[in-house]
Design an enzyme around this catalytic site. Structure first.
Site, PDB file in Angstrom:
ATOM      1  N   GLY A  48       0.775  -1.241   0.000  1.00 15.00           N
ATOM      2  CA  GLY A  48       0.000   0.000   0.000  1.00 15.00           C
ATOM      3  C   GLY A  48       0.804   1.288   0.000  1.00 15.00           C
ATOM      4  N   GLU A 103       3.811   4.289   5.730  1.00 14.79           N
ATOM      5  CA  GLU A 103       2.656   3.389   5.606  1.00 14.79           C
ATOM      6  C   GLU A 103       1.539   4.097   4.858  1.00 14.79           C
ATOM      7  OE1 GLU A 103       1.379   0.668   5.597  1.00 14.79           O
ATOM      8  OE2 GLU A 103       1.738  -0.591   7.338  1.00 14.79           O
ATOM      9  N   ASP A 107      -4.869   1.357  10.662  1.00 16.19           N
ATOM     10  CA  ASP A 107      -6.254   0.968  10.921  1.00 16.19           C
ATOM     11  C   ASP A 107      -6.337   0.658  12.414  1.00 16.19           C
ATOM     12  OD1 ASP A 107      -8.792  -0.149  10.644  1.00 16.19           O
ATOM     13  OD2 ASP A 107      -8.355  -0.959   8.679  1.00 16.19           O
ATOM     14  N   LYS A 135      -7.258   5.895  10.707  1.00 11.76           N
ATOM     15  CA  LYS A 135      -8.660   5.774  11.115  1.00 11.76           C
ATOM     16  C   LYS A 135      -8.701   5.838  12.633  1.00 11.76           C
ATOM     17  CE  LYS A 135     -10.598   2.920   7.412  1.00 11.76           C
ATOM     18  NZ  LYS A 135     -11.115   1.584   7.047  1.00 11.76           N
ATOM     19  N   PHE A 156     -15.043   1.823   4.325  1.00 11.34           N
ATOM     20  CA  PHE A 156     -14.271   1.181   3.275  1.00 11.34           C
ATOM     21  C   PHE A 156     -13.728   2.235   2.328  1.00 11.34           C
ATOM     22  CE2 PHE A 156     -14.459  -3.516   2.854  1.00 11.34           C
ATOM     23  CZ  PHE A 156     -13.181  -3.597   2.316  1.00 11.34           C
ATOM     24  N   ARG A 169      -5.898   0.477  -6.036  1.00  8.00           N
ATOM     25  CA  ARG A 169      -4.702   1.156  -5.518  1.00  8.00           C
ATOM     26  C   ARG A 169      -4.298   2.297  -6.446  1.00  8.00           C
ATOM     27  NH1 ARG A 169      -2.493  -2.188  -1.447  1.00  8.00           N
ATOM     28  NH2 ARG A 169      -2.581  -4.412  -1.860  1.00  8.00           N
TER      29      ARG A 169
HETATM   30  C1  PRP Z   1      -2.726  -2.540   5.383  1.00 13.89           C
HETATM   31  C2  PRP Z   1      -1.845  -1.324   5.538  1.00 13.89           C
HETATM   32  C3  PRP Z   1      -1.151  -1.565   6.831  1.00 13.89           C
HETATM   33  C4  PRP Z   1      -2.169  -2.344   7.621  1.00 13.89           C
HETATM   34  C5  PRP Z   1      -2.838  -1.435   8.587  1.00 13.89           C
HETATM   35  O1  PRP Z   1      -1.976  -3.574   4.855  1.00 13.89           O
HETATM   36  O2  PRP Z   1      -0.949  -1.186   4.474  1.00 13.89           O
HETATM   37  O3  PRP Z   1       0.036  -2.296   6.662  1.00 13.89           O
HETATM   38  O4  PRP Z   1      -3.133  -2.857   6.707  1.00 13.89           O
HETATM   39  O5  PRP Z   1      -3.747  -2.142   9.373  1.00 13.89           O
HETATM   40  P1  PRP Z   1      -3.602  -2.242  10.948  1.00 13.89           P
HETATM   41  O6  PRP Z   1      -3.326  -0.864  11.463  1.00 13.89           O
HETATM   42  O7  PRP Z   1      -4.961  -2.741  11.364  1.00 13.89           O
HETATM   43  O8  PRP Z   1      -2.527  -3.200  11.265  1.00 13.89           O
HETATM   44  P2  PRP Z   1      -2.579  -4.837   4.140  1.00 13.89           P
HETATM   45  O9  PRP Z   1      -2.333  -6.035   5.008  1.00 13.89           O
HETATM   46  O10 PRP Z   1      -3.987  -4.583   3.696  1.00 13.89           O
HETATM   47  O11 PRP Z   1      -1.597  -4.978   2.896  1.00 13.89           O
HETATM   48  P3  PRP Z   1      -1.348  -3.964   1.678  1.00 13.89           P
HETATM   49  O12 PRP Z   1      -0.423  -2.878   2.153  1.00 13.89           O
HETATM   50  O13 PRP Z   1      -0.700  -4.829   0.667  1.00 13.89           O
HETATM   51  O14 PRP Z   1      -2.689  -3.426   1.244  1.00 13.89           O
END
Ligand code: PRP
Length: 183
Positions: A48, A103, A107, A135, A156, A169
């Site tokens: 991401g 990052e 979340d 968030k 979402f 993305r």
């Molecule tokens: C997403 C984002 C963070 C994580 C955040 O990664 O890039 O790494 O979730 O969530 P959290 O705060 O609840 O831990 P994801 O696993 O979706 O992979 P991506 O980056 O490939 O989309």
């Protein structure tokens, strides 16, 4: 891709491409001021953070190098287990370096809590976090984030690196997904 290219997939645009670009430039200026005269090792978390890191570093005037990590949360099929697995580790050493984790989104905060703990044990000179989106309502693991692009609602949201099932993305605006897409 702009939100207008696929209007039926989105409920509402939270930030336009132009607003995102403007915010990235502001954060880049803040980072330049904070790290004046220092080299920054920017650590992007795949996948991401690709867009954020690419745009952020090109807006900065500081010297920087980049490295990447890939992690995956697993257990019960969600991120909620708090168990994070390293899928791809950094290519280089971070000992004695000024490290800035980049990052796309915070979340629950579990991923970054783990990453901070993991990277801190490797002895960087400094360790800070930049997250493009946060968030606040979803946060369960407090993380000390130095730079935040935007706080967003617990919905979402896709675009600028944020995906749904791997898609969107490459959306340059940031939008909430229409329910029919994920129903
Ligand atoms: C997403 C984002 C963070 C994580 C955040 O990664 O890039 O790494 O979730 O969530 P959290 O705060 O609840 O831990 P994801 O696993 O979706 O992979 P991506 O980056 O490939 O989309």
């Amino acid at each position: 891709m702009r939100a207008s290219d696929l209007e039926q997939d989105f409920d509402r645009v939270l930030f336009t491409q132009e607003q995102v670009e403007a915010r990235v430039a502001e954060v880049a200026a803040q980072i330049d001021a904070d790290y004046e005269g220092r080299d920054i090792l920017m650590v992007g978390v795949l996948n991401g953070a690709v867009m954020t890191l690419a745009d952020l570093c090109r807006s900065m005037r500081s010297h920087m190098t980049m490295d990447w990590m890939a992690v995956s949360s697993y257990g019960a099929g969600t991120k909620s287990s708090g168990v994070v697995r390293i899928l791809k580790d950094l290519s280089g050493d971070i000992e004695g370096k000024d490290v800035l984790i980049v990052e796309d989104i915070i979340d629950t905060g579990l991923t970054l809590s783990y990453l901070v703990q993991n990277l801190r044990s490797r002895g960087p000179k400094s360790l800070e976090i930049m997250a493009m989106f946060r968030k606040p309502e979803a946060l369960t693991s407090p993380v000390d984030v130095r730079y935040v692009g935007f706080d967003i609602p617990n919905e979402f949201v896709v675009g600028y690196g944020l995906d749904y099932a791997g898609r969107y993305r490459n959306l340059t605006d940031v939008a909430t997904l229409a329910p029919h897409v994920y129903a």
